[in-house]
Write a protein that holds these residues in place. Structure first.
Motif, PDB file in Angstrom:
ATOM      1  N   ASN A  22      -3.046  47.818  39.824  1.00 11.46           N
ATOM      2  CA  ASN A  22      -3.620  47.403  38.348  1.00 11.46           C
ATOM      3  C   ASN A  22      -3.143  48.620  37.353  1.00 11.46           C
ATOM      4  OD1 ASN A  22      -5.310  45.498  39.315  1.00 11.46           O
ATOM      5  ND2 ASN A  22      -7.050  46.604  39.749  1.00 11.46           N
ATOM      6  N   GLY A  23      -2.942  47.872  36.238  1.00 11.65           N
ATOM      7  CA  GLY A  23      -2.300  48.868  35.134  1.00 11.65           C
ATOM      8  C   GLY A  23      -0.667  49.089  35.305  1.00 11.65           C
ATOM      9  N   ALA A  24      -0.004  48.619  36.544  1.00  7.78           N
ATOM     10  CA  ALA A  24       1.315  48.764  36.590  1.00  7.78           C
ATOM     11  C   ALA A  24       2.290  48.282  35.605  1.00  7.78           C
ATOM     12  CB  ALA A  24       1.861  48.551  37.961  1.00  7.78           C
ATOM     13  N   GLY A  25       1.993  47.201  34.767  1.00  9.40           N
ATOM     14  CA  GLY A  25       2.657  46.357  34.011  1.00  9.40           C
ATOM     15  C   GLY A  25       3.153  45.221  34.345  1.00  9.40           C
ATOM     16  N   LYS A  26       2.573  44.683  35.357  1.00  6.36           N
ATOM     17  CA  LYS A  26       3.049  43.306  35.848  1.00  6.36           C
ATOM     18  C   LYS A  26       2.799  42.154  35.000  1.00  6.36           C
ATOM     19  CE  LYS A  26       0.335  43.427  39.608  1.00  6.36           C
ATOM     20  NZ  LYS A  26      -0.487  44.732  39.228  1.00  6.36           N
ATOM     21  N   THR A  27       1.551  41.952  34.450  1.00  8.67           N
ATOM     22  CA  THR A  27       1.377  41.071  33.505  1.00  8.67           C
ATOM     23  C   THR A  27       2.119  41.212  32.376  1.00  8.67           C
ATOM     24  OG1 THR A  27      -0.968  40.709  34.617  1.00  8.67           O
ATOM     25  CG2 THR A  27      -0.596  40.054  32.294  1.00  8.67           C
ATOM     26  N   THR A  28       2.350  42.342  31.855  1.00  7.47           N
ATOM     27  CA  THR A  28       3.193  42.853  30.685  1.00  7.47           C
ATOM     28  C   THR A  28       4.566  42.311  30.846  1.00  7.47           C
ATOM     29  OG1 THR A  28       1.950  44.653  30.186  1.00  7.47           O
ATOM     30  CG2 THR A  28       3.914  44.436  29.102  1.00  7.47           C
ATOM     31  N   VAL A  29       5.174  42.470  31.988  1.00  2.00           N
ATOM     32  CA  VAL A  29       6.508  41.904  32.524  1.00  2.00           C
ATOM     33  C   VAL A  29       6.391  40.298  32.167  1.00  2.00           C
ATOM     34  CG1 VAL A  29       8.216  41.499  34.360  1.00  2.00           C
ATOM     35  CG2 VAL A  29       7.228  43.695  33.803  1.00  2.00           C
ATOM     36  N   ILE A  30       5.541  39.558  32.789  1.00  2.00           N
ATOM     37  CA  ILE A  30       5.335  38.274  32.638  1.00  2.00           C
ATOM     38  C   ILE A  30       5.115  37.905  31.214  1.00  2.00           C
ATOM     39  CG2 ILE A  30       3.603  36.305  32.799  1.00  2.00           C
ATOM     40  CD1 ILE A  30       3.344  37.225  35.988  1.00  2.00           C
ATOM     41  N   LYS A  31       4.523  38.726  30.366  1.00  2.93           N
ATOM     42  CA  LYS A  31       4.245  38.329  28.990  1.00  2.93           C
ATOM     43  C   LYS A  31       5.553  38.388  28.400  1.00  2.93           C
ATOM     44  CE  LYS A  31      -0.583  38.864  28.655  1.00  2.93           C
ATOM     45  NZ  LYS A  31      -1.668  39.700  27.854  1.00  2.93           N
ATOM     46  N   MET A  32       6.381  39.372  28.683  1.00  4.48           N
ATOM     47  CA  MET A  32       7.817  39.517  28.139  1.00  4.48           C
ATOM     48  C   MET A  32       8.669  38.106  28.592  1.00  4.48           C
ATOM     49  SD  MET A  32       8.648  43.483  27.951  1.00  4.48           S
ATOM     50  CE  MET A  32       8.375  43.865  29.688  1.00  4.48           C
ATOM     51  N   LEU A  33       8.396  37.836  29.705  1.00  7.82           N
ATOM     52  CA  LEU A  33       9.594  36.738  30.288  1.00  7.82           C
ATOM     53  C   LEU A  33       9.054  35.576  29.486  1.00  7.82           C
ATOM     54  CD1 LEU A  33      11.360  35.848  32.368  1.00  7.82           C
ATOM     55  CD2 LEU A  33       9.330  35.599  33.707  1.00  7.82           C
TER      56      LEU A  33
END
Length: 177
Positions: A22-33
């Motif tokens: 949690n907090g590693a940036g996985k969802t942020t990567v998806i949001k950028m994609l």
């Protein structure tokens, strides 16, 4: 810095997992994609087009980590709304099949407000799949599901792979990925 030096691709018929705590940036990567967050540097392509181009998202199905559907709508009405928003031409019979695929055929006429979290998660999967996407992005797709539901999601992902659909799966559970 939330995300630094990330590079990957997902081809047709491939399943790629983003794995991390949690907090590693996985969802942020998806949001950028998906063009929901702009990176400070670099390039993000979605199905060969810049992620900032709205047309790049037309062939993408997305199950966000957190979502809410209007509780007064039925499962069928939620799918109908998302088909209309996607500008897709999906016959009613195919929409019903999509609900059956996620185990909600017998609840199609029920209001979403009466659904458990797991049933809402299943409806989210149906929404992600209903417009026949070429790429499916699943952000924590089994977070509210019981063991049977988790197995159903695994089988669904494998069926998408067999149909040559690209799948990007995000999770912090190594066994799931």
């Amino acid at each position: 810095t939330a995300v630094d030096d990330v590079s990957f691709s997902v081809g047709r018929g491939e399943v790629v997992g983003l794995l991390g705590p949690n907090g590693a940036g996985k969802t942020t990567v998806i949001k950028m994609l998906l063009g929901l967050v702009r990176p400070d540097a670099g390039e993000t392509l979605l199905l060969g087009r810049p992620a900032t181009d709205p047309a790049s998202r037309r062939r993408v199905g997305y199950l966000p980590e957190l979502f809410r559907y209007q509780p007064w709508l039925t499962a069928t009405e939620v799918l109908d709304l998302h088909v209309r928003l996607a500008g897709a031409d999906v016959p009613r019979a195919e929409r019903r099949e999509c609900l059956a695929l996620v185990g909600l055929a017998d609840r199609a006429g029920d209001r979403v407000g009466a659904f458990s979290k797991g049933m809402q998660q299943r409806l989210g999967l149906a929404v992600a799949l209903v417009a026949r996407p070429e790429l499916v992005v699943l952000d924590e797709p089994t977070s509210a599901l019981d063991p049977l539901g988790r197995a159903d999601v695994r089988d669904l992902v494998l069926a998408l792979k067999d149909r040559e659909v690209a799948v990007l799966l995000n999770s912090h559970l190594i066994g799931e990925v």
